[in-house]
Design a protein around this motif. Structure first.
Motif, PDB file in Angstrom:
ATOM      1  N   LYS A  77      17.996  48.735   9.766  1.00 29.57           N
ATOM      2  CA  LYS A  77      16.679  48.159   9.460  1.00 29.57           C
ATOM      3  C   LYS A  77      16.934  47.958   7.860  1.00 29.57           C
ATOM      4  N   TYR A  80      18.967  45.073   6.785  1.00 26.80           N
ATOM      5  CA  TYR A  80      18.198  44.293   6.948  1.00 26.80           C
ATOM      6  C   TYR A  80      16.662  44.180   5.401  1.00 26.80           C
ATOM      7  N   VAL A  94       7.923  47.201   9.030  1.00 27.78           N
ATOM      8  CA  VAL A  94       9.735  47.256   9.530  1.00 27.78           C
ATOM      9  C   VAL A  94       9.722  49.135   9.703  1.00 27.78           C
TER      10      VAL A  94
ATOM     11  N   LEU B 184      18.282  41.669  12.447  1.00 34.74           N
ATOM     12  CA  LEU B 184      16.617  41.625  12.934  1.00 34.74           C
ATOM     13  C   LEU B 184      15.554  40.509  11.781  1.00 34.74           C
ATOM     14  N   GLN B 189       9.092  42.576  13.166  1.00 34.12           N
ATOM     15  CA  GLN B 189       9.230  43.693  12.630  1.00 34.12           C
ATOM     16  C   GLN B 189       8.275  44.280  13.229  1.00 34.12           C
TER      17      GLN B 189
END
Lengths: 192, 192
Positions: A77, A80, A94, B184, B189
């Motif tokens: 994450k 990302y 997220v 991702l 998300q």
């Protein structure tokens, strides 16, 4: 050892943080490696961010931002948030978000430590700008506090090196600061 | 996980560098943890240093400074340079010194990487100041360059955490930046 000249664009190893901002009322997060403490008292922290990024819009809009320390388990994450811009992707979902006293600096529940910051000064440079914020609040998971101090083994932070573009974990305890060098004090120092 | 408020004076994990200056014609080195890149192009780096320190005298005198990356094997000497001030101790003999094109930014032969910097801007803050320098030269030991890139496992840098005041080594490779989060991208998300 003979020295060789390498390209000037050298990057020291960088702590990885997620900078949180609110842009047009929506939370946004950006991965940042150019982050350091800036002032001792009052406590201030700085982030260096490219001038074309989306995050500066939020910092200038609310005059606040957050600095969140992701653990290594959040690597995907975290990466990302460095891959996609808030300009084109909605990153507000997220993470689970919480707010502190500043109300406009979104912080990340999944991160073991989060700081909310009040913008104090902006330093414009040719391609990047430094955003210097006073730390107005600091929040941590109880599990990473040991003897009233942050336990960095439990925080399990990430580091970034460039241009090999690798993330790393924190390594082994190597010694005590303001202590390990005491045996050299008062001894005549000679180069070896 | 419930968050608890901790003291605002939180320190993110810090890369450890030795800042070299020439004060009254003599080399001096100071251990610094507040160091980050500041600008991409031209490459600039910044150091945050307490206003009462000796090193700023040298930076202002020559308008140059160096940033040296010590390996973990230099831990004792690195800590020593943070324990004693150039105001009272002569640190010019602690390391073997070399100079680059700037002539007034002493660099450390024992450090695997050294940068010489030309002061671009000073940002005064209440108790500290930021010294922003353009990287004018970068020097490395051949053994830490692999495929024309700095090899950070070979550089073996140190990190500092506070207030536990501990040095740490670089840990394990954890993933690829601008890559690990690609899975991702394009997925919706949701917070977890």
């Amino acid at each position: 050892m003979e020295k060789q000249q390498i390209g000037n664009n050298f990057f020291i190893p960088m702590p990885v943080v997620l900078v949180g901002t609110q842009v047009k009322g929506k939370a946004n997060f950006m991965t940042v490696g150019w982050c350091a403490r800036a002032n001792a008292n009052p406590p201030m922290i700085l982030c260096g961010i490219g001038n074309h990024h989306y995050t500066p819009k939020g910092i200038m809009e609310t005059k606040t931002f957050s600095v969140n320390i992701p653990s290594s388990g959040l690597l995907e994450k975290t990466d990302y948030c460095g891959l996609v811009s808030g300009d084109t992707a909605d990153k507000s979902q997220v993470f689970d978000v919480f707010y502190g006293s500043l109300k406009t600096a979104p912080m990340i529940k999944e991160c073991p430590v989060s700081l909310e910051c009040r913008l104090v000064q902006t330093v414009p440079l040719p391609t990047n700008s430094l955003y210097i914020g006073e730390i107005a609040g600091a929040y941590a998971d109880g599990r990473v506090i040991k003897d009233n101090k942050p336990d960095f083994s439990a925080i399990d932070p990430l580091f970034l090196t460039m241009p090999d573009n690798r993330y790393w974990t924190l390594g082994k305890y190597a010694g005590d600061a303001w202590s390990a060098g005491k045996k050299l004090v008062q001894q005549p120092q000679t180069s070896t």
